[in-house]
Design an enzyme around this catalytic site. Structure first.
Site, mmCIF file in Angstrom:
data_model
loop_
_atom_site.group_PDB
_atom_site.id
_atom_site.type_symbol
_atom_site.label_atom_id
_atom_site.label_comp_id
_atom_site.label_asym_id
_atom_site.label_seq_id
_atom_site.Cartn_x
_atom_site.Cartn_y
_atom_site.Cartn_z
ATOM 1 C CG ASP A 258 18.772 4.465 27.068
ATOM 2 O OD1 ASP A 258 19.666 3.769 27.574
ATOM 3 O OD2 ASP A 258 17.677 4.688 27.626
ATOM 4 C CG ASP B 290 25.041 37.985 10.402
ATOM 5 O OD1 ASP B 290 25.320 38.962 11.120
ATOM 6 O OD2 ASP B 290 25.660 37.709 9.357
ATOM 7 C CE LYS C 53 32.937 26.945 29.161
ATOM 8 N NZ LYS C 53 33.790 27.821 29.845
ATOM 9 C CE LYS D 248 32.898 21.599 31.305
ATOM 10 N NZ LYS D 248 33.757 22.614 30.702
#
Length: 494
Positions: free
Chosen positions: A241, A419, A414, A236
């Site tokens: 521009d 840390d 996802k 995706k």
């Protein structure tokens, strides 16, 4: 009459025997191919052999549809001069990493230089250090901003999604893109032929009539069957521009605004990027577009790779992976991050079906005292995948990993955060399909503030989640155990 029936039975037996013999020979040929001609894990080999043995009449059909590996013959081509330019950037950055000599370098870039080098060397994922990022966890906010950026475009819009639904949101986006095409802005849409099968030609006709260009990725040459259905473009990407880029988990459709009765609220993670990382997204789009376009190929000239003045200081690498690649780069990036963890790991993934080595890396981190937290959905969109995900996540409980079910709708995010220092956001799930079969893209982010924001998003989600404890998991029914077992058996080919 009896004699005629006898002859008919004899002929039908001959036909059936011929079918079985033909299927046996085909299955034997495919078994030989799977074992000796393809690069597969042992689990994947055994899973496909079981399919061919126990489904002799349909096994070879399933293999043709779901099992064939793509030929690594450079689907995505770049001309020699541009390739030299990219290689020069990579070589310069490798030298800079070796000497720890990066402009605008921050602590994370120096600390994780081995990971940066790995993605650079094997994926040409050049590092950019001048980015400004905005994180989206809500679809409405993301699409409001995207539509506004589309309206502000003056030169070109490159728009790539796995799923573009032919519904209210999909038509709204296509209408906005069509308006820009009418104004003379170059607008190109690349959609996956399987993921966007509800769109196809009719849904795109108004957009094309206004001057927009659209191409399908791996389009089917047959009316009902796509022989490349197993290798889908799950990326995706939006580039506007050359200044603004979008990458992440949201597809285009009403359900991603939480309007689906089945799923309810849709929880995902997406990024808006301003900075030189947009050039990496642009490169990925051009490679994908040119691989499928029958005309209107995009050149690699400066128009598409302008200088970006973001004022940002965030380090980002855009890494892609797919069946055309020699290495599973996004998977390797995840593994490198997990192995570097000293304090905490936060994972969100709708599909959690990694291989045993990946699971072991998480166990090793947890057993070594790292606080490991994994969040998965509490409702299925693909049943086999859901039950395999549950079994894999539960297998980590004994090592001290904390597993949570997201209860407030559907979790499609996802993300991986380590840390409070580095993070990854993108399209790749933690499963065999994303690591090996599909075309994916992820942003690897070297910035404490972004990592902390993504961790906080996980913590906020805990308020609408429930913990999967060992006691709770032990109470599951025999029917659920059966579904888990079957799903686990099939997991190498899911």
């Amino acid at each position: 009459m009896i004699e005629l029936l006898s002859i008919a039975l004899k002929h039908s037996n001959i036909i059936l025997n011929s079918i079985f013999i033909g299927a046996f020979i085909l299955n034997l040929l495919f078994a030989f191919t799977i074992i000796f001609m393809e690069r597969r894990s042992a689990n994947s080999i055994w899973a496909w052999l079981l399919v061919l043995v126990f489904l002799p009449l349909f096994g070879f059909i399933l293999y043709l549809l779901l099992g064939r590996q793509i030929q690594r013959d450079q689907i995505f081509k770049i001309d020699k001069e541009d390739k030299k330019g990219l290689e020069l950037i990579v070589d310069e950055q490798l030298a800079a990493l070796k000497n720890e000599n990066f402009s605008n370098s921050n602590y994370q870039i120096v600390k994780f230089k081995e990971m940066i080098q790995m993605l650079l060397y094997n994926n040409a994922a050049f590092l950019t250090t001048d980015n400004d990022l905005k994180i989206y966890t809500d679809g409405q906010e993301k699409f409001d901003d995207l539509i506004q950026d589309i309206r502000n475009a003056t030169d070109y819009i490159h728009f790539q999604y796995y799923i573009i639904q032919n519904d209210e949101l999909g038509r709204t986006i296509l209408n906005e893109l069509g308006k820009k095409a009418e104004q003379g802005v170059e607008v190109k849409i690349l959609y996956d032929d399987m993921g966007s099968r509800g769109l196809r030609k009719k849904g795109l006709r108004p957009f094309r009539n206004k001057g927009g260009h659209a191409e399908a990725f791996f389009p089917s040459k047959l009316p009902l069957i796509n022989l490349r259905m197993n290798n889908r473009n799950h990326r995706k990407i939006v580039v506007i521009d050359g200044q603004i880029g979008y990458v992440g988990g949201f597809n285009v459709g009403d359900e991603y605004l939480g309007k689906s009765k089945k799923f309810g609220y849709w929880r995902d993670t997406h990024l808006r990027i301003v900075g030189d990382a947009v050039n990496a997204l642009q490169l990925r789009f051009i490679l994908d577009w040119n691989s499928q376009a029958t005309r209107d190929h995009i050149s690699y000239d400066d128009r598409y790779f302008p200088d970006v003045n973001s004022g940002g200081t965030i380090g980002v690498q855009i890494a892609s992976s797919g069946p055309d690649e020699e290495w599973e780069q996004i998977k390797y990036g995840y593994l490198k991050m997990i192995s570097s963890a000293k304090k905490s790991i936060y994972i969100q993934s709708p599909y959690f079906i990694p291989d045993q080595a990946f699971l072991d890396s998480i166990k090793i981190a947890a057993l070594g005292g790292v606080d490991v937290n994994i969040m998965i959905p509490n409702k299925p969109d693909h049943p086999f995948v859901f039950w395999a995900t549950l079994k894999n996540a539960a297998s980590l409980l004994d090592a001290g990993v904390k597993v949570f079910h997201y209860d407030n709708g559907f979790l499609h995010s996802k993300t991986l955060v380590i840390d409070d220092e580095i993070a990854s956001v993108g399209t790749a799930n933690m499963d065999h399909r994303s690591f090996t079969l599909n075309f994916e893209v992820n942003a690897f982010i070297y910035d404490q503030q972004i990592a902390k924001k993504l961790k906080q998003a996980f913590i906020d989600d805990l308020a609408v989640s429930s913990e999967l404890t060992k006691a709770r998991y032990a109470k599951r029914s025999l029917w659920i155990k059966f579904k888990e077992g079957i799903s686990q058996l099939l997991s190498p080919i899911l």
